[in-house]
Scaffold this motif. Structure first.
Motif: not given
Length: 461
Positions: A428-432, A411-417, A342-359
């Motif tokens: 990955f915690l130090a990066a967050r 994208l301004g999110g976090t490593i776990t929601g 699980d990872a979380t991003v700001p709501r308006p960036r969901i589609a962009e995040m899924v595109d990145r996951i696909d890539a």
């Protein structure tokens, strides 16, 4: 580390011989939790019956320097209860009493081994709602839900577990018993240790009782589903729903791969030709629910939905919710190892995040399907591998998820929601958080657990 005969004898004296297991076959089941690719066998599994026994076990462990890993049902997905350093796995499922449900005070007192579903049922019997709704609610314990600050399908409207924890009884690693918070919604005396222990993943203290807030049960609920050509249009629908002034109880999405897997598994009549599915629902007065679902449906159509359907009866609504709840088991049928992150991003960036996951999936040559909580930006990219013995595939999957977490942060999110950090996300915690905040976590850990025996190798270690 192997436990000495002296330590084993003391443990048996505390909880009784029947509740200390150290045979090799008994230990295997507690070497891992629901997180794949993490495993380490403990030296003993101990089942205490009450707070006094928990305190005695922890005091013994501190005296002898023996690691202790608190555990409920082991349904977490971040390797939070894997005993990385051996020692004792302290299983709290015998502490499974619902001590009180108060309609007057809108609260319940429970022991940590009570399941989330059992608490929800007890609350419903009194016309009340236990709002946290993790996907593993039928087995997940309240203690584990609090320790990981679990989320769930109702997170957008109702929040996560921390919003409902009023007070805790907890045992420190030294054996001291403390009570934080209490029965009050408003209490600002001292540091908020209740919030600190909520989400601490068993690294600071062992929860032995919780006082949790309940809500009046909504008068009605209903659910609908909208199908879109692409996830980008589903993401636009989410934005339009929020702009329309509706905060739904449920707003979930599945991508094309998840839709196909769920339909093959459950045969719910989902449209396999859709690029994305948005599951929406609300609860409250019947007329308000109907109005909100109409507005959500209209927002979906405006965003490009090819079909919008509202459930006509309770059974159909339950079937739609089942489509979301069975996404993980449906995907798991496709291989021998299922890595759900699980990872979380700001709501308006969901589609962009899924595109990145696909890539990312293409770049690392792994198959990743994504579903999650569209309302709060929490995504669950899921990778299915044929076998854990395919070391190259495992390496590629791990590299892909490292890129997924980096993308979320970018994208301004976090490593776990909602899953937690555990052992799986610790690299990955130090990066967050940054080095300074991570150092503060270690100082807090040291203040609670000077001997470093409680769930070592996890948060603050």
């Amino acid at each position: 580390m192997a436990l000495s005969a002296t330590v084993l004898a003391e443990l048996r004296g505390i909880v009784g011989p029947a509740h200390v297991h150290d045979a090799a076959g008994d230990l295997v089941a507690y070497a891992r939790d629901a997180t794949p690719l993490f495993s380490h066998r403990p030296d003993a599994v101990v089942f205490p019956a009450d707070t006094a026994e928990v305190a005695a076990v922890l005091a013994l462990a501190t005296r002898h320097g023996v690691p202790v890993v608190p555990r409920g049902a082991g349904s977490n997905l971040c390797a939070a209860t894997v005993p990385l350093h051996g020692g004792i796995v302290l299983v709290l499922t015998r502490l499974n009493a619902i001590l009180e449900v108060s309609a007057d005070e809108l609260l319940a007192r429970v022991q940590p081994g009570v399941t989330s579903a059992a608490l929800a049922d007890a609350a419903a019997a009194r016309g009340l709602l236990w709002a946290p709704d993790p996907g593993s609610r039928t087995v997940a314990t309240v203690g584990g839900t609090i320790a990981t600050c679990a989320g769930g399908l109702r997170g957008l409207k109702y929040g996560v577990t921390r919003n409902y924890v009023l007070g805790l009884e907890a045992v420190l690693p030294t054996g001291e018993v403390i009570r934080t918070g209490g029965r009050l919604w408003k209490d600002v005396a001292g540091y908020d240790l209740t919030r600190l222990l909520t989400g601490s993943e068993g690294t600071l203290a062992v929860i032995t009782e919780a006082t949790v807030a309940l809500l009046p049960a909504p008068a009605s609920s209903n659910t609908g589903v909208a199908y879109f050509p692409t996830l980008a249009e589903a993401g636009e629908a989410v934005a339009r729903v929020i702009r329309a002034g509706v905060v739904p109880a449920t707003l979930e999405f599945l991508d094309r791969a998840c839709i196909t897997a769920v339909e093959d598994f459950a045969h719910l009549g989902l449209r396999a030709d859709a690029g994305a599915l948005l599951l929406f629902g609300d609860d409250g007065p019947p007329d308000l629910v109907a109005t909100h679902l109409d507005r959500i449906g209209a927002a979906c159509v405006d965003a490009g939905a090819v079909e919008v359907t509202t459930a006509r009866e309770v059974a159909q609504a339950d079937a739609l919710l089942a489509a979301r709840r069975c996404a993980l088991p449906a995907l798991s049928r496709r291989g021998g190892v299922t890595i759900l992150e699980d990872a979380t991003v700001p709501r308006p960036r969901i589609a962009e995040m899924v595109d990145r996951i696909d890539a990312i999936a293409v770049r690392h040559d792994v198959a990743i399907a994504t579903f999650g909580h569209a309302g709060d930006g929490n995504l669950h990219p899921t990778c299915v591998l044929d076998s854990a013995e395919d070391h190259d595939a495992v390496r590629r999957a791990e590299a892909a998820f490292a890129d997924v977490f980096a993308a979320a942060l970018d994208l301004g999110g976090t490593i776990t929601g909602e899953h937690g950090v555990g052992a799986a996300k610790l690299p990955f915690l130090a990066a967050r958080l940054g080095d300074d905040q991570l150092a503060l976590l270690r100082r807090i850990k040291s203040a609670f657990d000077p001997a470093g025996v409680l769930n070592p190798g996890k948060l603050g270690s």
